[in-house]
Structure formats: structure tokens, C-alpha cells
Design an enzyme around this catalytic site. Structure first.
Site, mmCIF file in Angstrom:
data_model
loop_
_atom_site.group_PDB
_atom_site.id
_atom_site.type_symbol
_atom_site.label_atom_id
_atom_site.label_comp_id
_atom_site.label_asym_id
_atom_site.label_seq_id
_atom_site.Cartn_x
_atom_site.Cartn_y
_atom_site.Cartn_z
ATOM 1 C CE LYS A 1 2.181 1.645 4.706
ATOM 2 N NZ LYS A 1 1.280 1.143 3.690
ATOM 3 C CB THR B 1 -0.910 0.028 1.243
ATOM 4 O OG1 THR B 1 -1.626 -1.205 1.314
ATOM 5 C CG2 THR B 1 -1.886 1.183 1.169
ATOM 6 C CE LYS C 1 -4.878 -1.221 1.622
ATOM 7 N NZ LYS C 1 -5.230 -2.495 2.200
HETATM 8 N N1 LIG Z 1 -0.951 -6.829 7.424
HETATM 9 C C1 LIG Z 1 -2.107 -6.542 6.840
HETATM 10 O O1 LIG Z 1 -3.179 -6.911 7.325
HETATM 11 C C2 LIG Z 1 -2.130 -5.784 5.536
HETATM 12 C C3 LIG Z 1 -3.305 -5.781 4.771
HETATM 13 C C4 LIG Z 1 -3.345 -5.123 3.562
HETATM 14 C C5 LIG Z 1 -2.233 -4.421 3.116
HETATM 15 N N2 LIG Z 1 -1.091 -4.385 3.878
HETATM 16 C C6 LIG Z 1 0.058 -3.624 3.342
HETATM 17 O O2 LIG Z 1 0.982 -4.567 2.827
HETATM 18 C C7 LIG Z 1 2.305 -4.117 3.059
HETATM 19 C C8 LIG Z 1 3.053 -5.149 3.895
HETATM 20 O O3 LIG Z 1 2.365 -5.330 5.117
HETATM 21 P P1 LIG Z 1 2.783 -6.487 6.149
HETATM 22 O O4 LIG Z 1 1.750 -6.493 7.196
HETATM 23 O O5 LIG Z 1 3.126 -7.722 5.401
HETATM 24 O O6 LIG Z 1 4.095 -5.827 6.748
HETATM 25 P P2 LIG Z 1 5.296 -6.503 7.571
HETATM 26 O O7 LIG Z 1 4.869 -7.773 8.182
HETATM 27 O O8 LIG Z 1 5.853 -5.440 8.435
HETATM 28 O O9 LIG Z 1 6.348 -6.857 6.409
HETATM 29 C C9 LIG Z 1 6.968 -5.851 5.677
HETATM 30 C C10 LIG Z 1 7.920 -6.496 4.701
HETATM 31 O O10 LIG Z 1 8.633 -5.469 4.006
HETATM 32 C C11 LIG Z 1 10.032 -5.603 4.236
HETATM 33 N N3 LIG Z 1 10.652 -4.307 4.302
HETATM 34 C C12 LIG Z 1 10.308 -3.268 5.095
HETATM 35 N N4 LIG Z 1 11.121 -2.233 4.874
HETATM 36 C C13 LIG Z 1 12.011 -2.621 3.936
HETATM 37 C C14 LIG Z 1 13.106 -2.005 3.297
HETATM 38 N N5 LIG Z 1 13.476 -0.752 3.579
HETATM 39 N N6 LIG Z 1 13.799 -2.700 2.386
HETATM 40 C C15 LIG Z 1 13.430 -3.972 2.104
HETATM 41 N N7 LIG Z 1 12.406 -4.621 2.667
HETATM 42 C C16 LIG Z 1 11.707 -3.933 3.567
HETATM 43 C C17 LIG Z 1 10.143 -6.357 5.546
HETATM 44 O O11 LIG Z 1 11.406 -6.976 5.638
HETATM 45 P P3 LIG Z 1 11.977 -7.487 7.078
HETATM 46 O O12 LIG Z 1 11.422 -8.867 7.259
HETATM 47 O O13 LIG Z 1 13.443 -7.452 6.912
HETATM 48 O O14 LIG Z 1 11.475 -6.504 8.115
HETATM 49 C C18 LIG Z 1 8.976 -7.362 5.388
HETATM 50 O O15 LIG Z 1 9.327 -8.383 4.509
HETATM 51 C C19 LIG Z 1 2.193 -2.741 3.725
HETATM 52 O O16 LIG Z 1 2.261 -1.754 2.764
HETATM 53 C C20 LIG Z 1 0.815 -2.785 4.369
HETATM 54 O O17 LIG Z 1 0.271 -1.482 4.519
HETATM 55 C C21 LIG Z 1 -1.022 -5.073 5.060
#
Ligand SMILES: NC(=O)c1ccc[n+]([C@@H]2O[C@H](COP(=O)([O-])OP(=O)(O)OC[C@H]3O[C@@H](n4cnc5c(N)ncnc54)[C@H](OP(=O)(O)O)[C@@H]3O)[C@@H](O)[C@H]2O)c1
Length: 292
Positions: free
Chosen positions: A239, A96, A171
């Protein structure tokens, strides 16, 4: 197609897993390599030490990382995938982000003879794990049609919304509605608590009627157990509300509910809830005492 998946977080880990299970040749990358190793141990396939190494010879790169800067780094950073992709390759971003980032990436990727689709998702951790995500996409329709059978592997719904950035704009709408529903649940539960009602019973009673919602079905039980250490992080929601508030300012419209909810989350972040699920919003009424 040889597929690369970047970002094995709460969402990316199971999404990449579904692709592998569906029979695709998947190479993954994650900033913290231990997670990439764990994924390979669980599913097979392989991982790259950098985004570029993971994407070498790939026809399709999918990513789901944190925010705009992370996406930029994955695509055009020093070790980003654009340095190795060949003409015609496609990048689909499930992160997102702002719609501006999506438009920028579309242009930069296009200049290299490749294609970019912004395809944020909704449905939460459970949606990713159960392959039941709602995917909203922007970019070129012909490219969307080409990748649709692959995205379908983890989609409950997959819709083309329009030109680059249209997926992210959709979104934003999604996030505003979530903020509204969670604020409604917060106020409703505060009133029910003051009235001395059994909150689990209240949730059961109203879920079946026109106040039913995904949040009520999937979050009420944990709200009543004071459990918030899972799900969609407050940090990510702030965010997203930031993107909405910024866009609203540009369009000259007011979003009072989003502004209120954003202020509440800012306070909750200072209280240690950065990674708590967004349903933690109910804590704005933490001082309310249950009536006898
Ligand atoms: N969780 C939900 O329910 C949900 C639902 C819909 C949409 N989203 C969106 O989907 C996205 C991911 O969400 P998530 O919940 O999966 O987040 P998350 O569990 O915090 O995972 C984030 C991922 O991005 C990587 N990352 C973060 N910063 C980085 C950087 N500077 N360089 C390279 N890799 C980086 C992290 O790597 P590391 O493992 O090294 O930290 C991890 O693999 C976000 O944009 C969120 O808003 C989430």
C-alpha cells in the site's frame, strides 16, 4: 480531554493502552468487537459499537486503521465520527495513507468546524508497545501544538512537518528508505551466504559500523531463523509503496529501487506472505545455497 481511539490493530491497541495508562479518559472502537472487549478487559475505559457512538462528546479522536478507504469510512462514513463531533473537535490520523487523502480529510473536517492532523508513525510494533514511535505530522501548527502533549505519551520523536499532507509525504520518504535498507540487507546476506559466512556473526559485525540500521538490529536474528510471522505486514508495505510510486509519477521522478521491491513483494504475496513482516524480502534469494 475526552479521547476516542479507533482501530486496535498491532499499532492501535498498545497506543490506546498508553493513553489510558497515562490517565486519559479513553473510549475505543474496533471493527472486530472482540478486540475492543479485550482492550477494555485489559485497560478499563469503555468501547463503542460504532465509530460515531465511541466518539460522542469527544474532544479528540485518534485513529490507526488500514488504508485510505478505512479512514474515510471512520470519519465520513454512515457511522463515521464527523456526524457526532462538535465544533472545535480534533481528529488525528495515525494511519499511513496517501497525502491526497490527508488533504481531502483536512478540508472536509474543516468544513464542519473541526480540525484534522495527519500524523503517521514509524517504529513498528515494538515502537508502539514501548511508546517509542517517531511521529511526523501535517496540518495547522496551532492544532498540532494543542495535541502534542497527548501524542507525546507514545512518542520518541514528534515533529511538525508542514501543512495538511506533509506528515504523509514524510512517511513516504520513510518507507522508501526502509525499502532501500531491506533490499541492501537482502543482497548483502545473499553474498555473505554464498561466501559461507555465519550470518548471525555478520549481522553482529556490521551492526556496530556505518551499515548499522534499525532493520539490521531488529530483524537480522529472525531473518536467520526464517521467522516472519509478526511485525509490519507486506500488504501494508505494498500500500505504502503504491503511494510513493504514484507520487513519483506525478512529480516525474523514477524510483527504481521502490519499483523492484514492490515487484518482489507482489510475488511474495502470491506465495502466502501477505501478513509476513517486510523483512521477508530476503526470500528473493531463497535459492542461494550456503557455501561450505
Ligand atoms: N505494524 C507496523 O509495524 C506499522 C508501523 C507503522 C505504521 N503502520 C501503519 O499503521 C496502520 C495500522 O497498521 P497495523 O499494523 O496496526 O494494522 P493491523 O494490525 O492490520 O490493524 C488494522 C486495524 O484497522 C482496522 N480496520 C481495517 N480495515 C477496517 C475497516 N474497513 N473499517 C474499520 N476498521 C478497519 C482493523 O480492524 P479489525 O481488527 O476488525 O481487523 C484493525 O483494528 C496501517 O496504515 C499501517 O500501514 C504499521
Amino acid at each position: 480531554m475526552k479521547i476516542t481511539f479507533l482501530g486496535l490493530g498491532v499499532m492501535g491497541y498498545p497506543m490506546a493502552g498508553h493513553l489510558h495508562t497515562a490517565g486519559h479518559d479513553v473510549c475505543v472502537y474496533n471493527r472486530t468487537t472482540a478486540k475492543a472487549q479485550k482492550w477494555v478487559d485489559e485497560f478499563g475505559g469503555n468501547y463503542g459499537e460504532t465509530p460515531a457512538l465511541a466518539a460522542k462528546n469527544s474532544d479528540l479522536v485518534l485513529l490507526c486503521v488500514g488504508n485510505d478507504d478505512d479512514v474515510r469510512e471512520m470519519i465520513v462514513g454512515e457511522q463515521g465520527v464527523l456526524s457526532v463531533l462538535t465544533e472545535g473537535a480534533i481528529i488525528v490520523d495515525h494511519t499511513t495513507t496517501s497525502d491526497r487523502l490527508a488533504k481531502d480529510m483536512y478540508r472536509v473536517v474543516q468544513e464542519k468546524g473541526c480540525h484534522f492532523i495527519d500524523a503517521p508513525v514509524s517504529g513498528g510494533q515494538a515502537g508502539a508497545e514501548n511508546a517509542q514511535l517517531a511521529i511526523m505530522a501535517g496540518g495547522d501548527k496551532t492544532i498540532f501544538d494543542k495535541v502534542s502533549p497527548i501524542l507525546d505519551v507514545y512518542a520518541k520523536s514528534l515533529l511538525y512537518m508542514g501543512a495538511a499532507g506533509a506528515g504523509q509525504a514524510t512517511k513516504m520518504t520513510n518507507q522508501l528508505l526502509i525499502a532501500g535498507v531491506l533490499q541492501g540487507i537482502s543482497e548483502g546476506f545473499a553474498l555473505a551466504k554464498s561466501a559461507g559466512l555465519d550470518l548471525d556473526q555478520v549481522a553482529r559485525a556490521i551492526s556496530a559500523g556505518s551499515a548499522g540500521s534499525w532493520q539490521l538490529t531488529n530483524r537480522a536474528e529472525n531473518i536467520n531463523k526464517d521467522k516472519f510471522d509478526y511485525g509490519f505486514a507486506v500488504d501494508w508495505m505494498r500500500k505504502d509503496l503504491g503511494f510513493c510510486l504514484q507520487a513519483a509519477k506525478a512529480y516525474g521522478i523514477e524510483l527504481p529501487n521502490a519499483q523492484w521491491v514492490d515487484n518482489c513483494y507482489a510475488l511474495l504475496q502470491t506465495q502466502g506472505h501477505q501478513r509476513s513482516d517486510t523483512s521477508v524480502l530476503v526470500k528473493q534469494y531463497a535459492d542461494i545455497k550456503q557455501a561450505k
